[in-house]
Design a protein around this motif. Structure first.
Motif, mmCIF file in Angstrom:
data_model
loop_
_atom_site.group_PDB
_atom_site.id
_atom_site.type_symbol
_atom_site.label_atom_id
_atom_site.label_comp_id
_atom_site.label_asym_id
_atom_site.label_seq_id
_atom_site.Cartn_x
_atom_site.Cartn_y
_atom_site.Cartn_z
ATOM 1 N N ASP A 48 0.437 -1.190 -0.198
ATOM 2 C CA ASP A 48 -0.037 0.540 0.028
ATOM 3 C C ASP A 48 1.040 1.292 0.192
ATOM 4 O OD1 ASP A 48 -1.282 2.124 0.618
ATOM 5 O OD2 ASP A 48 -3.191 0.898 2.125
ATOM 6 N N ARG A 49 0.623 2.077 -0.965
ATOM 7 C CA ARG A 49 1.389 3.271 -1.367
ATOM 8 C C ARG A 49 1.041 4.298 -0.240
ATOM 9 N NH1 ARG A 49 5.471 3.393 -4.527
ATOM 10 N NH2 ARG A 49 5.351 5.468 -5.270
ATOM 11 N N THR A 50 1.034 4.117 0.989
ATOM 12 C CA THR A 50 0.261 5.342 1.697
ATOM 13 C C THR A 50 1.674 6.994 1.355
ATOM 14 O OG1 THR A 50 1.782 3.753 3.563
ATOM 15 C CG2 THR A 50 0.067 3.544 3.829
ATOM 16 N N ARG A 51 2.187 5.947 1.318
ATOM 17 C CA ARG A 51 3.114 7.882 1.052
ATOM 18 C C ARG A 51 3.394 8.874 2.388
ATOM 19 N NH1 ARG A 51 4.867 8.430 -4.187
ATOM 20 N NH2 ARG A 51 6.877 10.296 -3.513
ATOM 21 N N LEU A 52 3.431 8.654 3.517
ATOM 22 C CA LEU A 52 3.915 8.761 4.847
ATOM 23 C C LEU A 52 4.304 9.999 4.848
ATOM 24 C CD1 LEU A 52 2.734 6.092 7.878
ATOM 25 C CD2 LEU A 52 1.881 7.257 6.392
ATOM 26 N N GLY A 223 13.028 -1.166 -2.961
ATOM 27 C CA GLY A 223 12.329 -1.197 -3.827
ATOM 28 C C GLY A 223 13.157 -0.428 -5.072
ATOM 29 N N THR A 224 13.642 0.315 -4.793
ATOM 30 C CA THR A 224 15.206 0.850 -5.429
ATOM 31 C C THR A 224 15.443 0.038 -5.721
ATOM 32 O OG1 THR A 224 14.637 3.475 -4.124
ATOM 33 C CG2 THR A 224 16.886 2.892 -6.374
ATOM 34 N N ALA A 225 16.788 -0.398 -5.912
ATOM 35 C CA ALA A 225 17.691 -1.742 -5.978
ATOM 36 C C ALA A 225 17.122 -2.282 -7.007
ATOM 37 C CB ALA A 225 18.223 -1.992 -4.725
ATOM 38 N N GLU A 226 16.038 -2.920 -6.646
ATOM 39 C CA GLU A 226 15.190 -4.012 -7.518
ATOM 40 C C GLU A 226 14.382 -3.275 -8.830
ATOM 41 O OE1 GLU A 226 11.644 -6.256 -5.501
ATOM 42 O OE2 GLU A 226 12.286 -5.905 -3.834
ATOM 43 N N ALA A 227 14.068 -2.194 -8.429
ATOM 44 C CA ALA A 227 13.967 -1.684 -9.487
ATOM 45 C C ALA A 227 15.357 -1.356 -10.579
ATOM 46 C CB ALA A 227 13.377 0.220 -9.654
ATOM 47 N N ARG A 259 21.247 8.098 -16.517
ATOM 48 C CA ARG A 259 19.737 7.426 -17.382
ATOM 49 C C ARG A 259 18.481 8.460 -17.162
ATOM 50 N NH1 ARG A 259 17.549 1.851 -19.197
ATOM 51 N NH2 ARG A 259 16.068 2.801 -20.588
ATOM 52 N N THR A 260 18.550 8.243 -15.878
ATOM 53 C CA THR A 260 17.587 8.734 -15.832
ATOM 54 C C THR A 260 17.315 10.405 -14.380
ATOM 55 O OG1 THR A 260 17.937 7.729 -12.593
ATOM 56 C CG2 THR A 260 17.419 6.162 -14.270
ATOM 57 N N ARG A 261 18.498 10.525 -14.594
ATOM 58 C CA ARG A 261 18.664 11.484 -14.373
ATOM 59 C C ARG A 261 18.664 12.710 -14.768
ATOM 60 N NH1 ARG A 261 20.924 16.008 -15.381
ATOM 61 N NH2 ARG A 261 22.642 15.103 -17.011
ATOM 62 N N SER A 262 19.119 12.783 -16.881
ATOM 63 C CA SER A 262 18.720 13.424 -18.054
ATOM 64 C C SER A 262 16.828 13.200 -18.179
ATOM 65 C CB SER A 262 19.409 12.311 -18.663
ATOM 66 O OG SER A 262 18.757 11.478 -19.345
ATOM 67 N N LEU A 263 16.029 12.200 -17.786
ATOM 68 C CA LEU A 263 15.183 12.413 -17.846
ATOM 69 C C LEU A 263 14.344 13.035 -17.076
ATOM 70 C CD1 LEU A 263 14.952 8.239 -18.660
ATOM 71 C CD2 LEU A 263 15.078 10.985 -20.277
ATOM 72 N N SER A 264 13.161 13.451 -17.569
ATOM 73 C CA SER A 264 12.024 14.170 -16.744
ATOM 74 C C SER A 264 11.535 13.221 -15.625
ATOM 75 C CB SER A 264 11.407 15.553 -17.209
ATOM 76 O OG SER A 264 10.009 14.488 -18.442
ATOM 77 N N ALA A 265 10.157 13.362 -14.961
ATOM 78 C CA ALA A 265 9.950 12.633 -14.036
ATOM 79 C C ALA A 265 9.280 11.882 -15.034
ATOM 80 C CB ALA A 265 8.838 13.556 -12.798
ATOM 81 N N ALA A 266 7.641 13.068 -15.324
ATOM 82 C CA ALA A 266 7.256 12.035 -16.855
ATOM 83 C C ALA A 266 7.738 11.474 -18.267
ATOM 84 C CB ALA A 266 6.283 13.467 -17.738
ATOM 85 N N ARG A 267 8.861 11.217 -17.602
ATOM 86 C CA ARG A 267 9.566 10.197 -18.959
ATOM 87 C C ARG A 267 10.831 9.013 -18.129
ATOM 88 N NH1 ARG A 267 13.629 12.429 -23.389
ATOM 89 N NH2 ARG A 267 13.361 11.021 -24.080
ATOM 90 N N ARG A 268 10.283 9.298 -17.153
ATOM 91 C CA ARG A 268 11.015 8.357 -16.164
ATOM 92 C C ARG A 268 9.961 7.130 -15.192
ATOM 93 N NH1 ARG A 268 13.815 12.870 -13.665
ATOM 94 N NH2 ARG A 268 12.507 12.144 -11.682
ATOM 95 N N THR A 269 9.206 7.654 -15.667
ATOM 96 C CA THR A 269 7.802 7.112 -15.030
ATOM 97 C C THR A 269 7.558 6.046 -16.541
ATOM 98 O OG1 THR A 269 5.358 8.519 -16.639
ATOM 99 C CG2 THR A 269 6.414 8.686 -13.595
ATOM 100 N N ARG A 276 5.841 4.213 -10.393
ATOM 101 C CA ARG A 276 5.278 4.781 -8.877
ATOM 102 C C ARG A 276 6.566 4.917 -7.931
ATOM 103 N NH1 ARG A 276 0.247 1.088 -6.825
ATOM 104 N NH2 ARG A 276 -1.447 1.683 -8.430
ATOM 105 N N ARG A 277 7.596 4.595 -8.942
ATOM 106 C CA ARG A 277 8.912 5.272 -8.222
ATOM 107 C C ARG A 277 9.609 6.649 -9.158
ATOM 108 N NH1 ARG A 277 11.044 2.685 -4.206
ATOM 109 N NH2 ARG A 277 9.244 1.173 -5.092
#
Length: 525
Positions: A48-52, A223-227, A259-269, A276-277
């Motif tokens: 559950d992505r509670t995002r506290l 989750g970051t490492a798995e992704a 690679r991910t730094r150079s992308l906007s959040a929209a493109r990273r999705t 969701r990360r």
């Protein structure tokens, strides 16, 4: 045996419901049939992505919105656990509640709303349990270094094949670093360098403890490492179904970071696994990359086993060790507790506390009958079985069930005494106006009253069902008794305070002296 565990993090909350496949193997030493990952079967799992982390005010307090999210998640978890036949979900809360000034108050309110108390654990305890979960997911050798990245903190744990010997928790979580340093979309190189500089500065004083040596096995759990592993191993738009045990190099991680730094959040999705990360993955990769470089690691293995798996393995191991040491008639008690759906972890801990309290009373000069320990053990194991009928008056329902449970090895008199001990573990103490109690012989009435006094305090000390309280000393003075203990949270202390009335009547006033400063209260005065 079935167990439900959940962890509440800064970014998400996870539920795991599982069933032991070979309980005896869970308690065997390594190399002697100890169950590995196959020691349990997963019945259900939910994220559950509670995002506290999004719900903290300027002072770091969890906001009402965060509390609502947490209550909703735990209510759902409780329903899933009940559907699987598990009466209670054991919940550990990490960085978000641990660092929130109102964390304990939120935990208490959540219990009132949901019936679940999210136990706030230290970063060190979090690292130990995550290490245990990882050790049962990937092969660990003589020297292992685990990096577990959450939304609020980074835990480093070093140890052998089973247990962590050295644990460090530092506030370098992916959400925390994103908010502190990444202010553009896409982030600038300077912002990423700021994240990595913060990591190096935080780890520098501890680098010698955790530096990679020849033969050190480095493991990443998050989750970051798995992704990251899934993206590195991806073929086109297809990612592997599981990344457990996959290896990645620090150089690969650095390339993925850029690679991910150079992308906007929209493109990273649009990248597989980052749907969701996308908003925190750059900071997360920057933290892991800088940490690996700082500690001298060139390669790491990804583990899907983490905190909740560690919680599960620890609980199954504790239960198996407990069951292995029971006599034949206490095994009958355990069977009845299982049959009536009792919370076995709570029953086991209350039993241990009650037996310890009785031993300390005897050492202080309070005599008890020869059968007292066995009767107290049985009553502690069965004290909440009446909840299968209803929460209201469950002490009375429990007494009825115990009388008719067919307990083996107990005489009719002993069964009646156990039933009455369970009857008096809460609410009113023994009174001559109660027919069943009045019907006992005078010595048995004394035995029930004194043992019920012990059981009530023991049960109160695990009111949170956290299983963390340990007794340190019980001493007597002219003014009463002082019980020194550790591991109690405010709910446990309140529970003991509420249930020490019978102790005061039978033995005298009881003062709790908690290990934490400022946690002392006169009980039953």
């Amino acid at each position: 045996m079935r167990v439900a565990v959940a962890d509440v993090g800064t970014n998400s909350s996870h539920l795991l419901i599982a069933e032991a496949l070979n309980p005896a193997a869970q308690s065997a030493p390594a190399g002697e049939g100890r169950a590995e990952v196959g020691g349990y079967r997963v019945l259900d799992a939910l994220k559950d992505r509670t995002r506290l982390g999004e719900c903290l005010d300027a002072a770091g307090n969890l906001t009402p919105e965060g509390e609502e999210r947490l209550a909703a998640a735990l209510t759902h978890f409780q329903a899933l656990g009940a559907a699987a036949g598990v009466p209670d979900v054991q919940v550990y809360a990490t960085s978000a509640l641990r660092e929130a000034p109102n964390g304990e108050a939120v935990a208490a309110r959540i219990r009132e709303r949901t019936g679940i108390y999210p136990v706030i654990i230290s970063g060190e305890r979090e690292g130990q349990l995550t290490y245990l979960g990882a050790a049962h997911s990937v092969d660990f050798g003589p020297d292992n270094l685990l990096l577990d990245l959450g939304g609020g903190s980074l835990e480093l744990a070093r140890g052998g094949p089973e247990q962590a010997q050295d644990v460090l928790s530092v506030p370098l979580g992916a959400i925390r670093m994103t908010r502190a340093h990444l202010h553009h979309d896409p982030p600038t190189k300077a912002e990423v360098r700021a994240v990595q500089d913060a990591v190096r500065a935080a780890l520098a004083p501890h680098a010698a403890r955790f530096r990679v040596q020849p033969g050190t096995h480095v493991v990443l759990s998050s989750g970051t490492a798995e992704a990251a592993a899934a993206l590195i191993a991806a073929q086109g738009d297809s990612v592997p179904g599981s990344v457990n045990g996959l290896s990645l190099t620090t150089a690969d991680l650095g390339a993925l970071l850029e690679r991910t730094r150079s992308l906007s959040a929209a493109r990273r999705t649009r990248l597989p696994g980052l749907e969701r990360r996308a908003d925190t993955v750059v900071a997360g990769l920057a933290v892991l990359h800088a940490a690996l470089e700082t500690l001298g690691a060139t390669r790491a293995t990804v583990s899907e086993g983490a905190l909740r798996e560690g919680m599960l393995i620890e609980e199954l191991g504790r239960h198996a060790a407990y069951a292995a040491g029971l006599s034949a008639r206490q095994r009958s008690v355990l069977g009845a507790a299982e049959r009536f759906g009792a919370n076995l972890a709570h029953a086991r801990h209350v039993t241990a506390l009650a037996r310890d309290l009785l031993t300390r009373l005897e050492e202080a000069g309070e005599a008890s009958a020869p059968e007292a320990r066995s009767l107290l053990t049985a009553a502690a194991g069965l004290h909440e079985v009446g909840q299968i009928v209803a929460q209201s008056s469950h002490h009375k329902h429990g007494a009825y069930l115990i009388r008719h449970a067919g307990l083996r090895g107990f005489s009719p008199r002993e069964i009646e005494l156990v039933a009455q001990l369970a009857r008096y573990h809460r609410k009113s103490g023994p009174k001559l106006s109660h027919p069943e109690y009045a019907a006992l012989s005078t010595p048995d009435r004394t035995l029930v009253a004194r043992l019920a006094a012990v059981l009530r305090v023991a049960d109160g000390l695990d009111r949170s069902h956290a299983g963390q309280v340990r007794l340190l000393a019980l001493t007597r003075s002219p003014s009463g008794w002082t019980l020194a203990l550790s591991g109690a949270n405010p709910l446990d202390l309140a529970g003991a305070r509420d249930k020490a009335d019978l102790w005061a009547r039978e033995f005298g006033p009881l003062t709790l002296k908690a290990e934490q400063p400022g946690e002392e209260a006169m009980l039953g005065a």
